[in-house]
Motif scaffolding. Structure first.
Motif, short mmCIF file in Angstrom:
data_model
loop_
_atom_site.label_atom_id
_atom_site.label_comp_id
_atom_site.label_asym_id
_atom_site.label_seq_id
_atom_site.Cartn_x
_atom_site.Cartn_y
_atom_site.Cartn_z
N LYS A 189 0.73 -1.14 -0.25
CA LYS A 189 -0.15 0.11 0.29
C LYS A 189 1.27 1.37 -0.17
N TYR A 190 0.49 1.99 -1.16
CA TYR A 190 1.39 3.49 -0.88
C TYR A 190 0.30 4.26 0.63
N GLU A 191 0.26 5.10 1.54
CA GLU A 191 -0.11 5.27 2.46
C GLU A 191 -0.58 4.23 3.18
N ASP A 192 -2.03 4.45 2.29
CA ASP A 192 -3.47 3.89 4.01
C ASP A 192 -3.95 2.97 2.20
N GLU A 193 -3.23 4.36 0.34
CA GLU A 193 -4.15 2.90 -0.39
C GLU A 193 -3.67 1.67 -0.75
N ASN A 194 -4.45 0.13 -0.87
CA ASN A 194 -3.92 -0.78 -1.00
C ASN A 194 -3.76 -1.34 -2.84
N VAL A 195 -2.48 -1.28 -2.81
CA VAL A 195 -2.51 -1.53 -4.49
C VAL A 195 -2.04 -3.04 -5.08
N LEU A 196 -1.34 -3.29 -4.08
CA LEU A 196 -1.74 -5.02 -4.84
C LEU A 196 -1.52 -5.95 -3.45
N LYS A 197 -2.81 -6.98 -3.24
CA LYS A 197 -3.74 -7.61 -2.99
C LYS A 197 -3.29 -9.24 -2.64
N ASP A 198 -2.30 -9.88 -2.17
CA ASP A 198 -2.34 -11.55 -2.44
C ASP A 198 -1.91 -12.08 -3.68
N PHE A 199 -0.69 -10.93 -3.84
CA PHE A 199 -0.37 -11.29 -5.69
C PHE A 199 1.04 -12.34 -5.72
N SER A 200 0.44 -13.55 -6.53
CA SER A 200 2.00 -13.97 -6.89
C SER A 200 1.84 -14.16 -8.23
N LEU A 201 3.33 -13.99 -8.46
CA LEU A 201 3.83 -15.09 -9.53
C LEU A 201 5.32 -15.45 -9.78
N ASP A 202 5.28 -16.34 -10.82
CA ASP A 202 7.00 -17.18 -10.68
C ASP A 202 6.91 -16.49 -12.38
N ILE A 203 8.26 -16.86 -12.29
CA ILE A 203 9.06 -16.05 -13.56
C ILE A 203 10.86 -16.71 -13.83
N LYS A 204 10.25 -17.87 -14.57
CA LYS A 204 11.45 -18.52 -14.93
C LYS A 204 12.46 -17.86 -15.63
N LYS A 205 13.78 -18.14 -15.35
CA LYS A 205 14.80 -17.62 -15.58
C LYS A 205 14.78 -17.25 -17.83
N GLY A 206 15.60 -16.19 -17.57
CA GLY A 206 15.07 -16.85 -19.95
C GLY A 206 13.73 -16.36 -20.25
N GLN A 207 12.81 -16.17 -19.57
CA GLN A 207 11.40 -16.06 -19.77
C GLN A 207 11.13 -14.30 -20.29
N THR A 208 10.59 -13.74 -21.29
CA THR A 208 10.15 -12.71 -20.82
C THR A 208 8.53 -12.88 -20.55
N VAL A 209 7.92 -12.03 -19.49
CA VAL A 209 6.58 -11.92 -18.92
C VAL A 209 6.15 -11.12 -18.98
N ALA A 210 4.92 -10.67 -19.38
CA ALA A 210 4.38 -8.85 -19.65
C ALA A 210 3.43 -9.06 -18.61
N LEU A 211 3.48 -7.62 -17.99
CA LEU A 211 2.00 -7.38 -17.07
C LEU A 211 1.23 -6.57 -17.35
N VAL A 212 0.40 -5.87 -17.64
CA VAL A 212 -0.78 -5.22 -18.42
C VAL A 212 -2.07 -5.31 -17.40
N GLY A 213 -2.91 -3.74 -18.02
CA GLY A 213 -3.54 -3.68 -17.74
C GLY A 213 -3.89 -2.26 -17.14
N GLN A 214 -5.19 -1.84 -16.53
CA GLN A 214 -5.28 -0.68 -17.04
C GLN A 214 -4.55 -0.07 -16.28
N SER A 215 -4.41 1.42 -16.56
CA SER A 215 -3.66 2.38 -15.39
C SER A 215 -4.50 2.45 -13.94
N GLY A 216 -3.84 2.14 -13.10
CA GLY A 216 -3.76 2.10 -11.40
C GLY A 216 -4.28 0.86 -10.47
N SER A 217 -3.34 -0.55 -12.11
CA SER A 217 -3.67 -1.70 -11.72
C SER A 217 -2.94 -2.31 -10.47
#
Length: 609
Positions: free
Chosen positions: A379-407
């Protein structure tokens, strides 16, 4: 005075200059007092008031020092008169007085000579400490502070500490010693007259102290206002295109002039109050001297308990207190101003840096397996930005994160690089929590290319070599080629030694972005983070940059934060985020076939092919 105690460590490296200053200030105070005492024998010769004494006096202890001095002087004048005329004695007295004044002023110069090294040394070290601290503090600090205010603290406030606060070094040695030596001599000449003076000194001191009561509070406001108008300058210059494009010159001019008007009013109040210190203390001093003339005159003319030459020298000594008293009152107001500045400087220096390497942190230089993000919340101050977020990135992979602004896409980049720390959960590289790694080695594994192109007013080579300061010209050129930038750099007047101006403003957006990619290529890290690296570019520039990105991402683990399809189509995994959570993940084809959020974003033309 707690702020002064915190400034003391900056004085330690220059303590020998402080000791030399104290030594010569003691000599100054001594000679300053003697210069008036030396008037007594000269006046006695002038007015022929020296007592006759033919036997040499015997020293009978410190308590009878005054009597011994008077007797020895009478003996010297009597014996010299028998061999020389009064003019000869007078010439000797004048020579002694000139010598004492010469020694007094020489001691004063040497005291100031040595204090200069101390003051300028403290200024340099404090400024260096402030700048080092500004580099170390986390980004969160600057989201709360104006940049102009920080600049004001490093420049104006540190300067105020040097000019005003360090005046206390003079305040506690030179002037008080001068007063102590002078009053001691005055007590020796006439205890009764000196005790009479002491009745009036506390009264005048109290009146002077009333003048400076509000000074510190007003000084703090003035320094804060200075930070405000410096921020306005910094923001206006940085956003000059918007200011001009929206015809907002008058608005910003008004904002700036309102700030400088407030600073003007505060400065006038502070200056006038400070200027009152010197004449007020002098007037009080003259009042005391006038009373002295009346009371002392009675002792000379009526009571006959004090000689004329001694009284004249006594008056000179009384006036001699005025100068240091004025200096003390003026310096004490300076200390109040310096104290306000010191508070603002120490606020930054004492600021806790929450993002630091732990003791015995792991130095990791290779990336072998994977990046694991496990159940993180942020959270930035009182605002939750990420909630229970999990991700596994393997060596050599290209992982893209997409979504609307503020996601929460860019927040992932900030957490991976430890610009911020997670609130809950953990981020690991090869099974090692990034909090257990040294910050230097963690960031050494990564290179960051951001949407906001950050270049410095220096040469192309200096900008690219930030990640590898010992890079050769050939290595720089090779990085430029991979970044698809050498084709324009080679045509510049001085090639890689061309200065690109403030923030690289001599180049186009696409050219600047390719230079930032070349900087990442030269660093050659195993992990690459691209935070919307092409979003601000036109289509033609994007094609050049896209080729550069593809060249750079080969054989590397890449985390791509983007909203343009061209950047992420070939990604091994596309992670679709919404309000801080993962809603979908898979390849481009799988997500299109799934016909979910990703497909809607494509259909809504949030992505451009």
């Amino acid at each position: 005075m707690s702020n002064f105690k915190k400034i003391v460590p900056f004085i330690y490296p220059y303590k020998r200059y402080a000791f030399l200053n104290i030594f010569f200030n003691i000599l100054y105070a001594l000679f300053s007092t003697l210069s008036f005492v030396a008037l007594i024998p000269m006046l006695q010769v002038l007015f022929d008031q020296a007592k006759e004494r033919k036997t040499k006096p015997v020293f009978q202890g410190i308590l009878k020092l005054q009597q011994y001095g008077e007797d020895y002087l009478s003996y010297y004048i009597t014996t010299t008169k028998s061999n020389h005329d009064p003019g000869y004695i007078l010439a000797i007295m004048v020579t002694i007085i000139i010598s004492i004044f010469l020694l007094k002023n020489l001691a004063d110069y040497l005291a100031m000579f040595f204090i200069t090294f101390l003051r300028n040394g403290v200024l340099k070290d404090m400024r260096n400490a402030m700048y080092k601290k500004t580099l170390e503090l986390p980004l969160a600090f600057y989201s709360e502070k104006r940049k102009g205010d920080v600049i004001s603290r490093i420049s104006a406030d540190v300067n105020e500490v040097q000019n005003s606060f360090l005046a206390i070094l003079e305040l506690i040695v030179k002037e008080p010693l001068t007063i102590i030596f002078t009053i001691t001599t005055m007590l020796i000449i006439s205890t009764k007259l000196t005790l009479f003076v002491f009745i009036f000194i506390p009264i005048s001191g109290y009146i002077i102290s009333l003048i400076g009561k509000q000074l510190k509070k007003q000084s703090t406001k003035a320094q804060e206002e200075q930070g405000t108008f410096l921020s306005t300058i910094e923001e206006t210059i940085g956003g000059l295109k918007v200011v001009k494009g929206y015809n907002s010159e008058n608005y910003f001019n008004t904002v700036f002039q309102n700030s400088t008007q407030r600073f003007f009013n505060l400065s006038n109040k502070i200056g006038n109050r400070q200027n009152l210190a010197s004449p007020a203390s002098e007037f009080m001093g003259i009042t005391v001297i006038a009373i002295l003339l009346w009371y002392g005159g009675q002792m000379v003319l009526i009571d006959k308990t004090l000689s004329g030459p001694s009284f004249i020298a006594y008056m000179g000594l009384a006036y001699n207190i005025l100068t240091p008293a004025k200096a003390i009152s003026k310096a004490s107001y300076g200390v109040k101003r310096g104290n306000a500045a010191a508070e603002r400087v120490l606020e930054v220096l004492d600021q806790e840096n929450t993002i630091v390497s732990k003791e015995n942190a792991i130095e990791k230089t290779t990336f072998n397996d994977n990046i694991s993000v496990q159940n993180i919340n942020f959270k930035y101050e009182d605002e939750n930005v990420l909630k229970d977020f999990s991700l596994d990135i393997k060596k050599g992979q290209t992982v893209a994160l997409v979504g609307q602004s503020g996601s929460g896409k860019s927040t992932i980049a900030n957490l991976l690089t430890r610009f911020y720390d997670v609130t809950d959960g953990s981020i690991s590289i090869d099974g090692i929590n990034i909090k257990d790694m040294s910050l230097y080695s963690l960031r050494g594994l990564m290179a960051l290319v951001t949407q906001d192109i950050i270049l410095f007013n220096d040469t192309i080579k200096a900008n690219i070599a930030l990640g590898k300061l010992d890079a050769t010209d050939d290595e720089i050129i090779e990085a430029l080629k991979i970044a698809n930038a050498y084709e324009f750099v080679k045509d510049l007047p001085k090639g890689i030694y061309t200065n690109i101006g403030d923030s690289g403003n001599k180049l186009s957006g696409g050219q600047r972005q390719r230079l930032s990619i070349a900087r990442a290529v030269l660093k050659n890290p195993p992990i690459m983070i691209l935070d919307e690296a092409t979003s601000a570019l036109d289509t033609e520039s994007e094609k050049f940059v896209q080729v550069a990105l593809e060249n750079m991402m080969q054989n590397r683990t890449s985390i791509v934060i983007a909203h343009r399809l061209s950047t992420i189509q070939k990604a091994d995994v596309i992670v679709v985020m919404q309000k801080g959570k993962i809603v979908e993940q898979g390849t481009h084809e799988e997500l299109i076939a799934h016909n979910g959020t990703y497909n809607k974003l494509v259909t809504m033309q949030s992505f451009e092919s």
